[in-house]
Design a protein around this motif. Structure first.
Motif, PDB file in Angstrom:
ATOM      1  N   LEU A  77       0.843  -1.207   0.000  1.00 39.35           N
ATOM      2  CA  LEU A  77       0.000   0.000   0.000  1.00 39.35           C
ATOM      3  C   LEU A  77       0.874   1.251   0.000  1.00 39.35           C
ATOM      4  O   LEU A  77       0.601   2.217  -0.713  1.00 39.35           O
ATOM      5  CB  LEU A  77      -0.926   0.010   1.220  1.00 39.35           C
ATOM      6  CG  LEU A  77      -1.713   1.311   1.381  1.00 39.35           C
ATOM      7  CD1 LEU A  77      -2.740   1.486   0.270  1.00 39.35           C
ATOM      8  CD2 LEU A  77      -2.401   1.365   2.740  1.00 39.35           C
ATOM      9  N   GLY A 218       0.097   6.593   8.116  1.00 39.64           N
ATOM     10  CA  GLY A 218      -0.562   5.449   7.489  1.00 39.64           C
ATOM     11  C   GLY A 218      -0.887   4.386   8.515  1.00 39.64           C
ATOM     12  O   GLY A 218      -0.657   4.553   9.692  1.00 39.64           O
TER      13      GLY A 218
ATOM     14  N   LEU B  64      -4.079   7.478   4.308  1.00 36.85           N
ATOM     15  CA  LEU B  64      -3.373   6.201   4.174  1.00 36.85           C
ATOM     16  C   LEU B  64      -3.968   5.161   5.126  1.00 36.85           C
ATOM     17  O   LEU B  64      -4.099   3.989   4.777  1.00 36.85           O
ATOM     18  CB  LEU B  64      -1.876   6.407   4.419  1.00 36.85           C
ATOM     19  CG  LEU B  64      -1.202   7.272   3.348  1.00 36.85           C
ATOM     20  CD1 LEU B  64       0.216   7.664   3.754  1.00 36.85           C
ATOM     21  CD2 LEU B  64      -1.178   6.573   1.990  1.00 36.85           C
ATOM     22  N   LEU B  67      -7.146   3.953   3.542  1.00 33.96           N
ATOM     23  CA  LEU B  67      -6.870   3.015   2.446  1.00 33.96           C
ATOM     24  C   LEU B  67      -6.467   1.657   3.002  1.00 33.96           C
ATOM     25  O   LEU B  67      -6.886   0.606   2.520  1.00 33.96           O
ATOM     26  CB  LEU B  67      -5.748   3.562   1.553  1.00 33.96           C
ATOM     27  CG  LEU B  67      -6.074   4.818   0.729  1.00 33.96           C
ATOM     28  CD1 LEU B  67      -4.817   5.331   0.037  1.00 33.96           C
ATOM     29  CD2 LEU B  67      -7.158   4.532  -0.314  1.00 33.96           C
ATOM     30  N   LEU B  68      -5.651   1.712   4.056  1.00 35.66           N
ATOM     31  CA  LEU B  68      -5.079   0.493   4.628  1.00 35.66           C
ATOM     32  C   LEU B  68      -6.113  -0.341   5.356  1.00 35.66           C
ATOM     33  O   LEU B  68      -6.190  -1.552   5.183  1.00 35.66           O
ATOM     34  CB  LEU B  68      -3.969   0.921   5.604  1.00 35.66           C
ATOM     35  CG  LEU B  68      -3.088  -0.137   6.224  1.00 35.66           C
ATOM     36  CD1 LEU B  68      -2.212  -0.789   5.179  1.00 35.66           C
ATOM     37  CD2 LEU B  68      -2.185   0.493   7.295  1.00 35.66           C
ATOM     38  N   GLN B  71     -10.080  -0.223   3.048  1.00 36.02           N
ATOM     39  CA  GLN B  71     -10.114  -0.661   1.657  1.00 36.02           C
ATOM     40  C   GLN B  71     -11.353  -0.178   0.919  1.00 36.02           C
ATOM     41  O   GLN B  71     -12.171  -0.986   0.458  1.00 36.02           O
ATOM     42  CB  GLN B  71      -9.980  -2.181   1.616  1.00 36.02           C
ATOM     43  CG  GLN B  71      -8.729  -2.590   2.382  1.00 36.02           C
ATOM     44  CD  GLN B  71      -8.547  -4.076   2.515  1.00 36.02           C
ATOM     45  OE1 GLN B  71      -9.483  -4.835   2.322  1.00 36.02           O
ATOM     46  NE2 GLN B  71      -7.352  -4.497   2.833  1.00 36.02           N
TER      47      GLN B  71
END
Lengths: 218, 218
Positions: A77, A218, B64, B67-68, B71
């Protein structure tokens, strides 16, 4: 499914490499145009900028497709999201290279010799930073990426030297106004190339460690 | 799980709004500093830039993380990835606002009156573009986002007018060299603000449609 994903990640790396290499050529060609004001080489860099813009969109598209369809995690990612951010900086560097060419060939004459010394040194520094940032990406080399960060101090100092030189030359009433302003703008473009090269290096670092500009994200 | 995700998306929007609003204040304050050269207001913008940098990192981190861990797909994915790209442009706009303040207060005197007319108009255009791009994001308004794109033509034309004015004034041997160079740099920063405002609008458009600069991506 994972095999397809690994192939697509390899494709992303390959596309980023092609784009970075086009951008690196544009920067070194722009430095040459700054010196010799070759119309042909300037045209090549300026025309090539559209192709680099197209590559940016293709890579962004691939990154978003990977995020959408493969839902990568952890290191993968980071690799995709770093790619998504990095292309923006690579594209901006190529833009500045085209701007350097346009400004250099539209000046009345070659830049003032004293300013040209600083510009040449700025060009070398900016080129080295771009080269090392790209190499850090290719080799996934954290130390190399870290070594790029902070090197824009020299580029920034040289920009100040050009600016002071331009002001002094105007005050002396010597030199072509168009040429002096051109030299100043080229210095600004080179300074921006240094900034963006540093950003590329920061994204390589993030991709490898999860840390971006000192913060874990992240 | 989806509820948590929706809350986090709402948090992303809220954080982007706070950052965009800080950036908008920085731009309108910078335009004031350009006119009245207030040290206090300049200091406020320059000091505030660190806070905007911090906001950028927090938003990148949130994107991030989303996204991680979540999803996201389709429209949600576009929203998060557009956020991830957009913060870079918002941060760059705030940087240019700080640069405008630094340049304005370090000039010997107020900018040449003829140049100041162009700079004021550039400032208004750039401010409007920033405002409309942010409003398009807040209201998720595609028409408003599209209306921002292309408006940097006027800003670009005004930059050329300032550049020509600076060259002419140098040739006439009038005006302070430091002030003329300062005016040119401020014009360049305003031009860059217009570019980045346009990018923000492009990302709003992408988030709503999947199209970025005319191409369907993702």
């Amino acid at each position: 499914m994972r095999d397809v994903f690994q192939q697509q990640l390899a494709l992303l790396d390959a596309q980023l490499l092609v784009m970075a290499s086009s951008m690196q050529d544009a920067v070194s060609d722009a430095i040459k145009v700054m010196e010799d004001r070759s119309d042909d080489l300037a045209k090549k860099v300026i025309d090539g900028d559209d192709d680099i813009d197209r590559q940016e969109r293709e890579i962004e598209s691939l990154c978003l497709k990977l995020l959408l369809t493969q839902q990568p995690v952890a290191g993968d990612l980071r690799r995709v999201s770093a790619g998504l951010k990095m292309v923006g900086d690579i594209e901006r560097i190529a833009d500045q290279a085209a701007d350097i060419c346009e400004t250099s060939i539209s000046a009345d004459e070659a830049f003032d010799a004293r300013l040209a010394v600083h510009l040449r040194r700025m060009g070398e520094c900016a080129c080295d930073m771009v080269h090392d940032a790209v190499e850090a990406f290719v080799e996934q080399d954290l130390e190399k990426a870290r070594a790029v960060v902070g090197r824009d101090d020299e580029v920034d100092a040289l920009f100040d030297a050009v600016k002071t030189g331009v002001i002094t030359t105007i005050q002396e009433g010597s030199g072509s106004a168009n040429g002096l302003i051109g030299a100043l703008m080229v210095a600004k473009y080179l300074e921006r190339i240094g900034d963006h090269a540093q950003n590329v290096a920061e994204w390589v670092g993030y991709s490898l460690t999860g840390y971006y500009k000192g913060d874990l994200i992240g």
